[in-house]
Design a protein around this motif. Structure first.
Motif, PDB file in Angstrom:
ATOM      1  N   PHE A 124      81.417  83.296 -38.135  1.00 37.60           N
ATOM      2  CA  PHE A 124      80.868  84.125 -37.452  1.00 37.60           C
ATOM      3  C   PHE A 124      81.082  85.245 -37.640  1.00 37.60           C
ATOM      4  CE2 PHE A 124      83.971  81.159 -34.515  1.00 37.60           C
ATOM      5  CZ  PHE A 124      83.138  80.936 -33.552  1.00 37.60           C
ATOM      6  N   PRO A 125      79.526  85.562 -37.149  1.00 41.94           N
ATOM      7  CA  PRO A 125      79.063  86.894 -37.458  1.00 41.94           C
ATOM      8  C   PRO A 125      79.529  87.898 -37.540  1.00 41.94           C
ATOM      9  CG  PRO A 125      77.008  86.162 -36.019  1.00 41.94           C
ATOM     10  CD  PRO A 125      78.498  84.986 -36.307  1.00 41.94           C
ATOM     11  N   TRP A 175      75.997  82.945 -29.704  1.00 48.45           N
ATOM     12  CA  TRP A 175      75.507  83.422 -30.733  1.00 48.45           C
ATOM     13  C   TRP A 175      74.817  81.945 -31.799  1.00 48.45           C
ATOM     14  CZ3 TRP A 175      75.445  87.604 -33.449  1.00 48.45           C
ATOM     15  CH2 TRP A 175      76.923  88.792 -33.490  1.00 48.45           C
ATOM     16  N   HIS A 234      82.217  81.157 -28.159  1.00 44.84           N
ATOM     17  CA  HIS A 234      80.476  82.120 -28.450  1.00 44.84           C
ATOM     18  C   HIS A 234      79.264  81.593 -28.556  1.00 44.84           C
ATOM     19  CE1 HIS A 234      82.448  84.848 -24.764  1.00 44.84           C
ATOM     20  NE2 HIS A 234      83.658  85.338 -25.844  1.00 44.84           N
ATOM     21  N   PRO A 241      78.810  88.605 -30.017  1.00 42.57           N
ATOM     22  CA  PRO A 241      77.942  88.247 -28.983  1.00 42.57           C
ATOM     23  C   PRO A 241      76.580  88.232 -28.312  1.00 42.57           C
ATOM     24  CG  PRO A 241      79.577  86.986 -28.914  1.00 42.57           C
ATOM     25  CD  PRO A 241      79.898  88.226 -29.327  1.00 42.57           C
ATOM     26  N   ASN A 299      73.237  87.064 -38.841  1.00 43.04           N
ATOM     27  CA  ASN A 299      73.441  87.430 -36.892  1.00 43.04           C
ATOM     28  C   ASN A 299      73.593  85.653 -36.234  1.00 43.04           C
ATOM     29  OD1 ASN A 299      70.782  87.095 -38.020  1.00 43.04           O
ATOM     30  ND2 ASN A 299      70.325  88.470 -36.167  1.00 43.04           N
ATOM     31  N   ILE A 300      74.228  84.535 -37.368  1.00 44.07           N
ATOM     32  CA  ILE A 300      73.737  83.736 -37.093  1.00 44.07           C
ATOM     33  C   ILE A 300      74.660  82.877 -37.665  1.00 44.07           C
ATOM     34  CG2 ILE A 300      72.409  80.897 -37.027  1.00 44.07           C
ATOM     35  CD1 ILE A 300      69.703  82.157 -36.974  1.00 44.07           C
ATOM     36  N   ALA A 301      76.041  81.833 -36.253  1.00 49.01           N
ATOM     37  CA  ALA A 301      76.890  81.066 -37.116  1.00 49.01           C
ATOM     38  C   ALA A 301      76.783  79.956 -37.778  1.00 49.01           C
ATOM     39  CB  ALA A 301      77.765  81.021 -35.605  1.00 49.01           C
TER      40      ALA A 301
END
Ligand code: MCU
Length: 413
Positions: A127-128, A137, A212, A132, A153-155
């Motif tokens: 995860f970032p 995300w 999320h 979220p 900022n992208i999982a």
């Protein structure tokens, strides 16, 4: 890297019964269902050029965006029947466990039960940092690990697709978790088995709000053999929001007919006849067609165009002749007409450069990739995504569109 792997000789190709597949796309009404239906095989089909994507099986023209949804449903059936083997629906039951394994890592453990068999696979998520965004995300599903740069900022989910369906050589036929569930004789090739896994991942995330992840913002990527797989997942799973095949070559964003042409012109490229002997990416049934490609009522421009109007960008490497670079360029040029027809030409990108090893990422390509991420996963609708170019010097082989593309691009919007 096995790019120049010798053709394996003496492989016996088993000819299995033809599959009877069904489209997975939802069709609005019974009338529409009849209109979109197709026989699984078209024994009278014969076309040495790339088949016109804007014609239904019975010769009627595709005239509207809704018609394209129908045509996609036909292609779905045909490609399963001729090439990929059958894509099953969801299992009879499924249980999902989301386990945090660290501050910013988790596993999504998915157990499927089907007709007395069960199987678990557990992709991991990185995860970032931070909280979220609303809706969760965005996420990239990376086949067997990531080989493109993904914004922070992208999982990123790592999907062990080779455990789902092995892809070592012919001995991998029917081996892997998918076949533990559906049986070793399932007609599904490894690539469509991986697609099934992607669909279950999205099913699982849809019912796991605590993860999320925004299931409307899922991209799929992979390189080389896994790029072929990423393309197929994008084509068959409409919930994939962005498809990014990297150096997928023959069996991916290249067309069978064009790769054969490239070989006939003197290049040592991968062809359909080679690929069915090398590995289990395609169904055993596909071997029935590879010696006369004219009978295929589709080619991989059709497979890619199943993604339209959803976005796709593919990357190719001009340094590796085996990938059949002219074929990828021509094939994606043909596929591009469908995005054009739908009024979204900038949802389809193609970049073909050299100067880097196979599956290594050259920084020069990052602006195009970031633009696709920004626009389609990160809610920046005004970002320019018009990218379609090749640095290929096609040696002695000439790409002559008129030789392959005999259709006029209609306006479907
Ligand atoms: C480009 O993808 C494949 C190619 O189709 C195969 O012939 C070769 O053996 O392996 C490539 C690959 O997956 O390289 C990592």
């Amino acid at each position: 890297m096995q790019l120049f792997k010798a053709v394996q000789l003496g492989v016996t190709l088993t000819l299995l019964n033809l599959v009877h597949a069904r489209p997975s796309e939802q069709v609005a009404s019974r009338d529409a269902a009849a209109f979109c239906s197709t026989p699984s095989l078209l024994p009278n089909f014969n076309n040495s050029k790339l088949p016109n994507p804007f014609l239904f099986d019975d010769g009627r023209e595709v005239k509207t965006a809704a018609d394209w949804d129908c045509r996609r449903a036909q292609l779905n059936t045909l490609i399963q029947s001729y090439e990929s083997g059958a894509l099953p629906g969801p299992p009879q039951s499924m249980s999902v466990h989301f386990n945090k394994t660290g501050n910013a890592t988790a596993t999504l453990s998915i157990t499927s039960h089907h007709q007395g068999a069960s199987m678990t696979f557990a992709p991991t998520i990185a995860f970032p940092s931070g909280s979220p965004p609303r809706g969760g995300w965005p996420m990239v599903i990376a086949y067997d690990g990531l080989s493109i740069p993904v914004p922070s900022n992208i999982a990123v989910m790592t999907y062990a697709n080779s455990d789902m369906a092995q892809q070592n050589d012919q001995s991998s036929r029917g081996v892997g978790l998918f076949y533990d569930l559906f049986g070793a004789n399932a007609s599904a090739s490894s690539m469509i088995a991986w697609t099934w896994g992607v669909s279950r991942i999205i099913d699982a995330l849809e019912r796991t709000p605590q993860a999320h992840i925004n299931t409307q913002k899922i991209a799929v990527t992979g390189c080389s053999r896994n790029g072929k797989g990423a393309l197929m997942a994008g084509a068959f799973e409409p919930r994939v929001a962005l498809t990014i095949p990297q150096e997928s070559g023959s069996g991916g964003d290249a067309c069978w007919r064009l790769s054969l042409f490239e070989q006939n012109e003197g290049s040592v490229v991968q062809t359909a006849t080679e690929i069915v002997q090398e590995n289990v990416w395609f169904s055993t049934n596909f071997a029935n067609y590879v010696n006369d490609l004219s009978v295929l009522p589709f080619d991989h421009h059709s497979l890619a165009a199943m993604i339209a109007p959803r976005p796709m960008i593919s990357y190719e490497n001009t340094d590796f002749v085996w990938l059949s670079p002219l074929s990828s360029f021509g094939c994606m040029s043909a596929a591009h007409t469908v995005w054009e027809a739908l009024g979204v030409a900038d949802h389809h990108g193609f970049e073909q450069v050299g100067g880097h090893p196979h599956c290594a990422w050259p920084d020069s390509l990052s602006p195009t990739l970031n633009a696709f991420f920004d626009r389609f996963l990160l809610d920046q609708p005004n970002v320019n995504t018009t990218f379609f170019q090749s640095n290929m010097v096609f040696n002695n082989v000439t790409w002559n569109p008129a030789q392959w593309i005999d259709w006029k691009t209609p306006r479907l919007h």
